[in-house]
Design a protein around this motif. Structure first.
Motif, PDB file in Angstrom:
ATOM      1  N   LEU A 154       0.827  -1.203   0.000  1.00 45.59           N
ATOM      2  CA  LEU A 154       0.000   0.000   0.000  1.00 45.59           C
ATOM      3  C   LEU A 154       0.856   1.246   0.000  1.00 45.59           C
ATOM      4  O   LEU A 154       1.877   1.314   0.662  1.00 45.59           O
ATOM      5  N   GLY A 155       0.402   2.246  -0.725  1.00 44.54           N
ATOM      6  CA  GLY A 155       1.028   3.552  -0.677  1.00 44.54           C
ATOM      7  C   GLY A 155       0.519   4.310   0.539  1.00 44.54           C
ATOM      8  O   GLY A 155      -0.456   3.895   1.185  1.00 44.54           O
ATOM      9  N   GLN A 156       1.157   5.420   0.837  1.00 49.42           N
ATOM     10  CA  GLN A 156       0.792   6.211   2.013  1.00 49.42           C
ATOM     11  C   GLN A 156      -0.652   6.710   1.934  1.00 49.42           C
ATOM     12  O   GLN A 156      -1.400   6.600   2.894  1.00 49.42           O
ATOM     13  N   LEU A 157      -1.055   7.257   0.794  1.00 49.15           N
ATOM     14  CA  LEU A 157      -2.416   7.773   0.683  1.00 49.15           C
ATOM     15  C   LEU A 157      -3.432   6.639   0.740  1.00 49.15           C
ATOM     16  O   LEU A 157      -4.497   6.794   1.340  1.00 49.15           O
ATOM     17  N   ASP A 177     -10.077  -6.789   7.445  1.00 47.44           N
ATOM     18  CA  ASP A 177      -9.902  -6.431   8.847  1.00 47.44           C
ATOM     19  C   ASP A 177      -8.742  -5.444   8.959  1.00 47.44           C
ATOM     20  O   ASP A 177      -7.625  -5.741   8.520  1.00 47.44           O
ATOM     21  N   GLU A 178      -9.002  -4.263   9.523  1.00 51.58           N
ATOM     22  CA  GLU A 178      -7.969  -3.225   9.599  1.00 51.58           C
ATOM     23  C   GLU A 178      -6.740  -3.683  10.375  1.00 51.58           C
ATOM     24  O   GLU A 178      -5.608  -3.443   9.962  1.00 51.58           O
ATOM     25  N   SER A 179      -6.928  -4.369  11.495  1.00 51.79           N
ATOM     26  CA  SER A 179      -5.778  -4.780  12.292  1.00 51.79           C
ATOM     27  C   SER A 179      -4.906  -5.770  11.527  1.00 51.79           C
ATOM     28  O   SER A 179      -3.671  -5.716  11.598  1.00 51.79           O
ATOM     29  N   GLU A 180      -5.520  -6.658  10.753  1.00 54.10           N
ATOM     30  CA  GLU A 180      -4.754  -7.609   9.941  1.00 54.10           C
ATOM     31  C   GLU A 180      -3.973  -6.877   8.851  1.00 54.10           C
ATOM     32  O   GLU A 180      -2.805  -7.178   8.586  1.00 54.10           O
ATOM     33  N   ALA A 199      -1.077  -4.844  10.535  1.00 50.07           N
ATOM     34  CA  ALA A 199      -0.058  -5.787  11.014  1.00 50.07           C
ATOM     35  C   ALA A 199       0.751  -6.342   9.841  1.00 50.07           C
ATOM     36  O   ALA A 199       1.977  -6.506   9.940  1.00 50.07           O
ATOM     37  N   GLY A 200       0.098  -6.604   8.733  1.00 47.34           N
ATOM     38  CA  GLY A 200       0.796  -7.076   7.542  1.00 47.34           C
ATOM     39  C   GLY A 200       1.776  -6.045   7.012  1.00 47.34           C
ATOM     40  O   GLY A 200       2.884  -6.385   6.585  1.00 47.34           O
ATOM     41  N   ARG A 201       1.380  -4.774   7.047  1.00 45.91           N
ATOM     42  CA  ARG A 201       2.285  -3.700   6.604  1.00 45.91           C
ATOM     43  C   ARG A 201       3.493  -3.617   7.528  1.00 45.91           C
ATOM     44  O   ARG A 201       4.630  -3.456   7.072  1.00 45.91           O
ATOM     45  N   LEU A 242       9.354  -4.823   8.508  1.00 45.73           N
ATOM     46  CA  LEU A 242      10.384  -5.553   9.257  1.00 45.73           C
ATOM     47  C   LEU A 242      11.152  -6.517   8.361  1.00 45.73           C
ATOM     48  O   LEU A 242      12.359  -6.681   8.497  1.00 45.73           O
ATOM     49  N   ARG A 243      10.437  -7.151   7.462  1.00 42.81           N
ATOM     50  CA  ARG A 243      11.054  -8.129   6.568  1.00 42.81           C
ATOM     51  C   ARG A 243      12.124  -7.488   5.696  1.00 42.81           C
ATOM     52  O   ARG A 243      13.128  -8.113   5.361  1.00 42.81           O
ATOM     53  N   HIS A 244      11.932  -6.216   5.350  1.00 45.75           N
ATOM     54  CA  HIS A 244      12.881  -5.534   4.466  1.00 45.75           C
ATOM     55  C   HIS A 244      13.953  -4.751   5.220  1.00 45.75           C
ATOM     56  O   HIS A 244      14.854  -4.195   4.598  1.00 45.75           O
TER      57      HIS A 244
END
Length: 120
Positions: free
Chosen positions: A6-9, A71-74, A77-79, A84-86
């Motif tokens: 996702l982009g910032q906007l 789900d917003e929390s999912e 959390a994915g973002r 972290l992965r990068h």
């Protein structure tokens, strides 16, 4: 098929939509976003989010009503996980992150770590 990040906007539009807790028209979302983005810009973002299946839409007269389809929390959390992965030093990133938490957020995090199976 994997999703593009996702982009910032896009993230801000999703957060605004989540904050409304229901359906919203483009104009309602424009009002909630910082920086006065153009109506057409937000409309384009909503179309992209629809194509990514992150929002659903229903026709309401000449406009669409948009609603979160995930789900917003999912999603958030994915973002966070992707960032972290990068990172070249994920531990350092986590250290800096936890140092920015409020006392209440730190208390909640400790509770989640003590009960990882809880899921809330």
């Amino acid at each position: 098929m994997s999703r593009r990040p996702l982009g910032q906007l896009e993230a801000e539009v999703l957060a605004a939509l989540a904050g409304l807790g229901g359906s919203a028209r483009t104009a309602e979302l424009v009002e909630r976003l910082d920086g006065n983005p153009a109506y057409t810009t937000v409309n384009t973002i909503l179309h992209r989010l629809y194509e990514k299946k992150l929002v659903s839409r229903t026709r309401a007269g000449r406009h669409y009503l948009y609603r979160l389809a995930v789900d917003e929390s999912e999603l958030v959390a994915g973002r966070m996980r992707e960032h972290l992965r990068h990172a070249s030093d994920p531990g350092g990133v986590l250290n800096r992150f936890v140092r920015t938490l409020t006392d209440e957020e730190a208390r909640q995090l400790r509770g989640f770590l003590d009960r990882p199976e809880d899921g809330r």
